[in-house]
Design a protein around this motif. Structure first.
Motif, PDB file in Angstrom:
ATOM      1  N   ARG A  26       0.826  -1.211   0.000  1.00 45.64           N
ATOM      2  CA  ARG A  26       0.000   0.000   0.000  1.00 45.64           C
ATOM      3  C   ARG A  26       0.859   1.259   0.000  1.00 45.64           C
ATOM      4  NH1 ARG A  26      -5.344  -0.684   0.957  1.00 45.64           N
ATOM      5  NH2 ARG A  26      -5.588   1.386   1.869  1.00 45.64           N
ATOM      6  N   VAL A  27       1.999   1.224   0.685  1.00 45.57           N
ATOM      7  CA  VAL A  27       2.922   2.364   0.641  1.00 45.57           C
ATOM      8  C   VAL A  27       3.408   2.586  -0.790  1.00 45.57           C
ATOM      9  CG1 VAL A  27       5.182   3.199   1.369  1.00 45.57           C
ATOM     10  CG2 VAL A  27       3.655   2.170   3.045  1.00 45.57           C
ATOM     11  N   CYS A  28       3.761   1.489  -1.447  1.00 42.47           N
ATOM     12  CA  CYS A  28       4.204   1.585  -2.845  1.00 42.47           C
ATOM     13  C   CYS A  28       3.088   2.119  -3.733  1.00 42.47           C
ATOM     14  CB  CYS A  28       4.662   0.221  -3.358  1.00 42.47           C
ATOM     15  SG  CYS A  28       6.236  -0.332  -2.698  1.00 42.47           S
ATOM     16  N   PHE A  29       1.888   1.563  -3.549  1.00 40.14           N
ATOM     17  CA  PHE A  29       0.771   1.902  -4.432  1.00 40.14           C
ATOM     18  C   PHE A  29       0.341   3.351  -4.284  1.00 40.14           C
ATOM     19  CE2 PHE A  29      -3.844   2.035  -5.307  1.00 40.14           C
ATOM     20  CZ  PHE A  29      -3.841   1.607  -6.618  1.00 40.14           C
ATOM     21  N   PHE A  30       0.278   3.840  -3.034  1.00 40.72           N
ATOM     22  CA  PHE A  30      -0.266   5.173  -2.798  1.00 40.72           C
ATOM     23  C   PHE A  30       0.788   6.277  -2.726  1.00 40.72           C
ATOM     24  CE2 PHE A  30      -3.796   2.555  -1.200  1.00 40.72           C
ATOM     25  CZ  PHE A  30      -4.855   3.156  -1.860  1.00 40.72           C
ATOM     26  N   ALA A  31       2.065   5.926  -2.532  1.00 45.70           N
ATOM     27  CA  ALA A  31       3.073   6.972  -2.350  1.00 45.70           C
ATOM     28  C   ALA A  31       4.318   6.774  -3.207  1.00 45.70           C
ATOM     29  CB  ALA A  31       3.461   7.062  -0.876  1.00 45.70           C
ATOM     30  N   LEU A  33     -21.313   3.250 -11.657  1.00 47.07           N
ATOM     31  CA  LEU A  33     -20.468   4.436 -11.780  1.00 47.07           C
ATOM     32  C   LEU A  33     -19.245   4.301 -10.896  1.00 47.07           C
ATOM     33  CD1 LEU A  33     -19.977   7.277 -12.865  1.00 47.07           C
ATOM     34  CD2 LEU A  33     -21.337   8.164 -10.949  1.00 47.07           C
ATOM     35  N   ALA A  34     -19.427   3.831  -9.658  1.00 44.79           N
ATOM     36  CA  ALA A  34     -18.301   3.648  -8.743  1.00 44.79           C
ATOM     37  C   ALA A  34     -17.331   2.610  -9.283  1.00 44.79           C
ATOM     38  CB  ALA A  34     -18.809   3.235  -7.368  1.00 44.79           C
ATOM     39  N   LEU A  38      -9.967   5.838 -12.720  1.00 47.01           N
ATOM     40  CA  LEU A  38      -9.728   7.280 -12.695  1.00 47.01           C
ATOM     41  C   LEU A  38      -9.295   7.761 -11.321  1.00 47.01           C
ATOM     42  CD1 LEU A  38     -12.765   8.484 -14.846  1.00 47.01           C
ATOM     43  CD2 LEU A  38     -10.420   7.994 -15.588  1.00 47.01           C
ATOM     44  N   ARG A  39      -9.506   6.919 -10.299  1.00 47.26           N
ATOM     45  CA  ARG A  39      -9.081   7.268  -8.943  1.00 47.26           C
ATOM     46  C   ARG A  39      -7.832   6.506  -8.534  1.00 47.26           C
ATOM     47  NH1 ARG A  39     -13.215   5.101  -6.092  1.00 47.26           N
ATOM     48  NH2 ARG A  39     -14.616   4.599  -7.813  1.00 47.26           N
ATOM     49  N   ASN A  40      -7.224   5.840  -9.489  1.00 45.52           N
ATOM     50  CA  ASN A  40      -6.029   5.047  -9.211  1.00 45.52           C
ATOM     51  C   ASN A  40      -4.810   5.967  -9.121  1.00 45.52           C
ATOM     52  OD1 ASN A  40      -3.585   3.423  -9.883  1.00 45.52           O
ATOM     53  ND2 ASN A  40      -5.073   1.772 -10.026  1.00 45.52           N
ATOM     54  N   PRO A  41      -4.023   5.901  -8.037  1.00 40.37           N
ATOM     55  CA  PRO A  41      -2.855   6.781  -7.894  1.00 40.37           C
ATOM     56  C   PRO A  41      -1.853   6.653  -9.040  1.00 40.37           C
ATOM     57  CG  PRO A  41      -3.337   5.672  -5.827  1.00 40.37           C
ATOM     58  CD  PRO A  41      -4.208   5.033  -6.861  1.00 40.37           C
ATOM     59  N   LEU A  42      -1.735   5.451  -9.625  1.00 43.11           N
ATOM     60  CA  LEU A  42      -0.791   5.284 -10.726  1.00 43.11           C
ATOM     61  C   LEU A  42      -1.244   6.054 -11.959  1.00 43.11           C
ATOM     62  CD1 LEU A  42       0.045   1.485 -10.377  1.00 43.11           C
ATOM     63  CD2 LEU A  42       1.388   3.443  -9.613  1.00 43.11           C
ATOM     64  N   VAL A  43      -2.545   6.004 -12.247  1.00 40.59           N
ATOM     65  CA  VAL A  43      -3.070   6.772 -13.376  1.00 40.59           C
ATOM     66  C   VAL A  43      -2.868   8.262 -13.138  1.00 40.59           C
ATOM     67  CG1 VAL A  43      -5.155   7.386 -14.648  1.00 40.59           C
ATOM     68  CG2 VAL A  43      -4.749   5.011 -14.007  1.00 40.59           C
ATOM     69  N   LEU A  44      -3.198   8.717 -11.941  1.00 42.37           N
ATOM     70  CA  LEU A  44      -3.063  10.137 -11.621  1.00 42.37           C
ATOM     71  C   LEU A  44      -1.606  10.583 -11.698  1.00 42.37           C
ATOM     72  CD1 LEU A  44      -5.562  10.392  -8.628  1.00 42.37           C
ATOM     73  CD2 LEU A  44      -5.952  10.956 -11.035  1.00 42.37           C
ATOM     74  N   LEU A 101      -7.056   1.989 -17.804  1.00 46.22           N
ATOM     75  CA  LEU A 101      -8.121   2.801 -18.394  1.00 46.22           C
ATOM     76  C   LEU A 101      -8.943   2.068 -19.447  1.00 46.22           C
ATOM     77  CD1 LEU A 101      -6.371   6.292 -18.771  1.00 46.22           C
ATOM     78  CD2 LEU A 101      -7.847   5.464 -16.935  1.00 46.22           C
ATOM     79  N   VAL A 102      -8.405   1.000 -20.016  1.00 43.36           N
ATOM     80  CA  VAL A 102      -9.121   0.277 -21.083  1.00 43.36           C
ATOM     81  C   VAL A 102      -9.461  -1.148 -20.654  1.00 43.36           C
ATOM     82  CG1 VAL A 102      -9.036  -0.535 -23.471  1.00 43.36           C
ATOM     83  CG2 VAL A 102      -8.013   1.670 -22.870  1.00 43.36           C
ATOM     84  N   LEU A 103      -8.426  -1.931 -20.304  1.00 45.37           N
ATOM     85  CA  LEU A 103      -8.653  -3.342 -20.015  1.00 45.37           C
ATOM     86  C   LEU A 103      -9.462  -3.555 -18.734  1.00 45.37           C
ATOM     87  CD1 LEU A 103      -5.181  -4.866 -20.990  1.00 45.37           C
ATOM     88  CD2 LEU A 103      -7.300  -4.837 -22.322  1.00 45.37           C
ATOM     89  N   THR A 104      -9.164  -2.788 -17.687  1.00 46.82           N
ATOM     90  CA  THR A 104      -9.886  -2.969 -16.426  1.00 46.82           C
ATOM     91  C   THR A 104     -11.368  -2.635 -16.552  1.00 46.82           C
ATOM     92  OG1 THR A 104      -7.927  -2.700 -15.042  1.00 46.82           O
ATOM     93  CG2 THR A 104     -10.049  -2.196 -14.027  1.00 46.82           C
ATOM     94  N   PRO A 105     -11.753  -1.463 -17.095  1.00 50.61           N
ATOM     95  CA  PRO A 105     -13.187  -1.197 -17.265  1.00 50.61           C
ATOM     96  C   PRO A 105     -13.872  -2.216 -18.182  1.00 50.61           C
ATOM     97  CG  PRO A 105     -11.943   0.825 -17.477  1.00 50.61           C
ATOM     98  CD  PRO A 105     -10.943  -0.291 -17.470  1.00 50.61           C
ATOM     99  N   ALA A 106     -13.190  -2.648 -19.244  1.00 48.11           N
ATOM    100  CA  ALA A 106     -13.782  -3.649 -20.133  1.00 48.11           C
ATOM    101  C   ALA A 106     -14.006  -4.962 -19.394  1.00 48.11           C
ATOM    102  CB  ALA A 106     -12.875  -3.863 -21.346  1.00 48.11           C
ATOM    103  N   THR A 107     -13.047  -5.334 -18.555  1.00 47.37           N
ATOM    104  CA  THR A 107     -13.189  -6.554 -17.762  1.00 47.37           C
ATOM    105  C   THR A 107     -14.369  -6.448 -16.807  1.00 47.37           C
ATOM    106  OG1 THR A 107     -10.823  -7.036 -17.870  1.00 47.37           O
ATOM    107  CG2 THR A 107     -12.056  -8.033 -16.053  1.00 47.37           C
ATOM    108  N   PHE A 108     -14.482  -5.312 -16.107  1.00 45.74           N
ATOM    109  CA  PHE A 108     -15.603  -5.117 -15.199  1.00 45.74           C
ATOM    110  C   PHE A 108     -16.936  -5.224 -15.938  1.00 45.74           C
ATOM    111  CE2 PHE A 108     -12.988  -2.288 -12.084  1.00 45.74           C
ATOM    112  CZ  PHE A 108     -12.397  -3.441 -11.576  1.00 45.74           C
ATOM    113  N   ALA A 109     -17.012  -4.611 -17.128  1.00 42.07           N
ATOM    114  CA  ALA A 109     -18.259  -4.626 -17.893  1.00 42.07           C
ATOM    115  C   ALA A 109     -18.654  -6.047 -18.261  1.00 42.07           C
ATOM    116  CB  ALA A 109     -18.104  -3.770 -19.150  1.00 42.07           C
ATOM    117  N   ILE A 110     -17.682  -6.837 -18.732  1.00 33.99           N
ATOM    118  CA  ILE A 110     -17.970  -8.214 -19.129  1.00 33.99           C
ATOM    119  C   ILE A 110     -18.380  -9.048 -17.924  1.00 33.99           C
ATOM    120  CG2 ILE A 110     -16.952 -10.337 -20.051  1.00 33.99           C
ATOM    121  CD1 ILE A 110     -15.161  -8.544 -21.801  1.00 33.99           C
TER     122      ILE A 110
END
Length: 331
Positions: free
Chosen positions: A37-42, A155-156, A162-168, A133-142
Motif C-alpha cells: 500500500r505504501v508503494c501503491f499510494f506513495a 459508476l463507482a 480514474l481514482r487510481n494513484p498510478l493513473v493520476l 483505463l481500457v482493459l480494467t473497465p472492459a473486464t468489469f463490464a464483461i
C-alpha cells in the motif's frame, strides 16, 4: 548480459531479505500488505511523476510503445478466443484466462525490471494506462454482465481507474513535462526533493514486499486449519468439474504469457523496424509475469480464482529465464 544477471541477483537478494523477515518472525506476516500500500499510494506514484516529468515523451510515444501495446492487446484477445473456443470455458472464465495470459505486472515488477534491463521505466507508462483505463473497465463490464456480482453502483465500479494513484501520477508527470514546468525550481526545490526521495524507495520496497508475500503465502498462523485435500495448490477449488480442464487452462495461460506474448512483441517490433535495445523494450515488457490484479478481479467476481492465483505465481517464477534469454539475444 552480465550486468542484467548481476542486477537480477541483487533483486533476488532483496526479495530473499523480505522472505527471511517474515519467516524468522522479525516482522508480521501481513507486513507485505503495508509495504504494498505504501508503494501503491506513495512511492510508485512519486517515481512515475519524476520519471515522466524528465522523460523524452517523443521516445515514449513511438514504435516501441506501439509494439508493447499491440502485443498485449493481440495476446489477450487471441488468448480469450483460445480459452472460449478451444478449451470451451465460460465467458467469465475465458475473460480471467485471457487476462492471466496477457495482463502484465507493469507496476510492481515492470518498473524495476525495465530500469534494470533497459535503464528507463518511462516506456511502462502507456502500458499502465492501457491496462487501467481500457482493459480494467472492459473486464468489469464483461464480468458484471455475465456474473451479476459487481458493485451495485456501476459508476463507482467504472471510475475506479480514474481514482487510481498510478493513473493520476502518470497524468501529472506527463502534464509537468508537456507544460515545461521546472519541478526542481518549484518551492525552492523542496517539492522535487520530496517526490524524488519517495520515488527512490519504490523499487526496494516492491522487492521487499514481494519476498514477504511469498513467505506469508507459505505460512499459516497457529490454529489455522490446513487446506482441504486437493485444494492446497489451488488447482481444483473453484467448484466441481475442474481437475484436468483447470490444469489445461492454467498451462495454456502460463505458456501464452511466457512464450506467445514475447514472441508477439518480437514479431511486432521487427515489423515496426525495431532492433537491438529498442526491440528489447517491448519483449521485456511482454515477458513480465501476470499481474496480481487478475487474481483480485477473479476473486471479486468468483470466476477462475485458482487459475488466476496459480498463473500469477508460476509466471512470476518463470519470467526470469525468459527475460535473461531476451537480454542475451537482443541486449
Amino acid at each position: 548480459m552480465a550486468e542484467v544477471v548481476g542486477g537480477l541477483a541483487v533483486f533476488a537478494a532483496v526479495i530473499a531479505v523480505g522472505w527471511a523477515l517474515v519467516r524468522t518472525g522479525a516482522v508480521d506476516r501481513r507486513a507485505d500488505t503495508v509495504l504494498t500500500r505504501v508503494c501503491f499510494f506513495a512511492a510508485t506514484p512519486a517515481f512515475m511523476v519524476t520519471t515522466l516529468a524528465e522523460a523524452d515523451l517523443t521516445a515514449v510515444l513511438s514504435a516501441v510503445t506501439a509494439a508493447c501495446l499491440g502485443a498485449e492487446m493481440i495476446g489477450i484477445v487471441s488468448a480469450w478466443l483460445v480459452h472460449r473456443l478451444v478449451l470451451r470455458t465460460g465467458v467469465a472464465e475465458a475473460t480471467i484466462g485471457a487476462l492471466a495470459s496477457g495482463y502484465v505486472n507493469a507496476a510492481n515488477l515492470g518498473i524495476p525490471v525495465l530500469v534494470l534491463v533497459v535503464g528507463d521505466a518511462a516506456p511502462i507508462a502507456p502500458v499502465l494506462l492501457l491496462q487501467l483505463l481500457v482493459l480494467t473497465p472492459a473486464t468489469f463490464a464483461i464480468l458484471d454482465t455475465v456474473t451479476r456480482r459487481g458493485n451495485p453502483s456501476r459508476l463507482a465500479t467504472y471510475t475506479i481507474p480514474l481514482r487510481n494513484p498510478l493513473v493520476l501520477s502518470v497524468v501529472a508527470g506527463t502534464a509537468i513535462n508537456l507544460g515545461g514546468i521546472d519541478l526542481p525550481g518549484v518551492l525552492g526545490g523542496h517539492l522535487h526533493e520530496l517526490v524524488d526521495l519517495l520515488g527512490r524507495t519504490a523499487v526496494p520496497l516492491m522487492m521487499l514486499a514481494l519476498g514477504m508475500s511469498l513467505a506469508a503465502s507459505r505460512a499459516r498462523p497457529p490454529g489455522e486449519p490446513a487446506p482441504a485435500a486437493g485444494t492446497s495448490r489451488g488447482l481444483a477449488d473453484d467448484g466441481p468439474g475442474q481437475g484436468r480442464g483447470q490444469r489445461l487452462a492454467l498451462g495454456m495461460a502460463v505458456a501464452w504469457k511466457l512464450l506467445v506474448l514475447p514472441a508477439l512483441a518480437l514479431g511486432l517490433g521487427l515489423a515496426l523496424g525495431l532492433r537491438g535495445g529498442a526491440l528489447l523494450v517491448p519483449v521485456t515488457t511482454a515477458c513480465l509475469p501476470t499481474a496480481q490484479n487478475v487474481f483480485m478481479y477473479a476473486s471479486r467476481y468468483g470466476a477462475a480464482k485458482s487459475l488466476a492465483r496459480d498463473a500469477v505465481l508460476l509466471t512470476t517464477v518463470g519470467f526470469v529465464p525468459v527475460v535473461l534469454l531476451a537480454a542475451a539475444l537482443l541486449g
